[in-house]
Design a protein around this motif. Structure first.
Motif, short mmCIF file in Angstrom:
data_model
loop_
_atom_site.label_atom_id
_atom_site.label_comp_id
_atom_site.label_asym_id
_atom_site.label_seq_id
_atom_site.Cartn_x
_atom_site.Cartn_y
_atom_site.Cartn_z
N ASN A 56 0.82 -1.20 0.00
CA ASN A 56 0.00 0.00 0.00
C ASN A 56 0.86 1.26 0.00
OD1 ASN A 56 -2.79 -1.12 0.40
ND2 ASN A 56 -1.79 -2.01 2.18
N GLU A 108 -4.05 -2.83 6.92
CA GLU A 108 -4.80 -2.66 5.66
C GLU A 108 -5.81 -1.53 5.77
OE1 GLU A 108 -4.29 -4.23 2.73
OE2 GLU A 108 -2.60 -5.30 3.63
N ALA A 111 -4.32 1.97 5.68
CA ALA A 111 -3.90 2.35 4.34
C ALA A 111 -5.07 2.70 3.42
CB ALA A 111 -3.08 1.23 3.70
N LYS A 112 -6.22 2.08 3.66
CA LYS A 112 -7.30 2.17 2.67
C LYS A 112 -8.52 2.98 3.09
CE LYS A 112 -5.96 -2.05 0.42
NZ LYS A 112 -6.22 -3.43 0.15
#
Length: 182
Positions: A56, A108, A111-112
């Motif tokens: 990422n 995760e 990052a998203k």
């Protein structure tokens, strides 16, 4: 005594090089011992490495941030102190809105999306066996202050020690090593 969600502030009496000058956020304290994360000792690992290793891009809010040296235990493992708690694979709730997680799904999410408002990442953690922390406090190795989310998440690393001491009305220049006698 339950010091969960408190800061341990190292005094000059604490000679250990890793803990000298440190502020530890206590994540869990019970009859079996304590566990926490040093929040003011950056490792040489930048946050961009963490995000790159998961494939990422680093979110703007983590640019120029470092992974903390959380302590000498499990230095091969990552820990994330974050708010809000959320629903992750491996999480220990600290307060109603703060938790520590060790699962990859937290990284995760960082990052998203914006499900995690604020976070500190560390490698390793600090721990004390039953009664050990209480002995160290009695020996003046640590000062104890209630945790503050602003200091935990928003205060620059180099200011965390002084900010935590100020919660007790103490200026760092007033701390001395040793004990005096009258």
């Amino acid at each position: 005594m339950n010091l969960t969600h408190h800061f341990l502030i190292a005094t000059p009496n604490l000679a250990d090089s890793l803990f000298s000058g440190s502020v530890v956020y206590v994540c869990e304290h019970n009859e079996n011992g304590a566990m926490g994360i040093i929040i003011n000792k950056p490792s040489p690992i930048g946050m961009e490495v963490v995000f790159a290793s998961s494939g990422n891009r680093i979110p703007e809010r983590f640019i120029d941030h470092f992974v903390m040296m959380g302590g000498p235990v499990q230095v091969d493992r990552g820990f994330v102190v974050h708010t809000p708690i959320g629903n992750w694979q491996s999480t220990l709730s600290i307060t109603d809105d703060t938790a520590i997680s060790t699962s990859r799904d937290v990284i995760e999410s960082l990052a998203k999306d914006e499900r995690i408002n604020k976070a500190i990442l560390s490698i390793g953690y600090s721990s004390w066996t039953k009664g050990q922390l209480e002995r160290e406090i009695a020996e003046n190795a640590w000062l104890v202050a209630p945790a503050d989310s602003h200091i935990l998440f928003d205060t620059p690393i180099e200011e965390k020690h002084g900010a935590a001491l100020s919660k007790l009305g103490i200026n760092a220049v007033n701390l001395m090593n040793g004990v005096g006698y009258a």
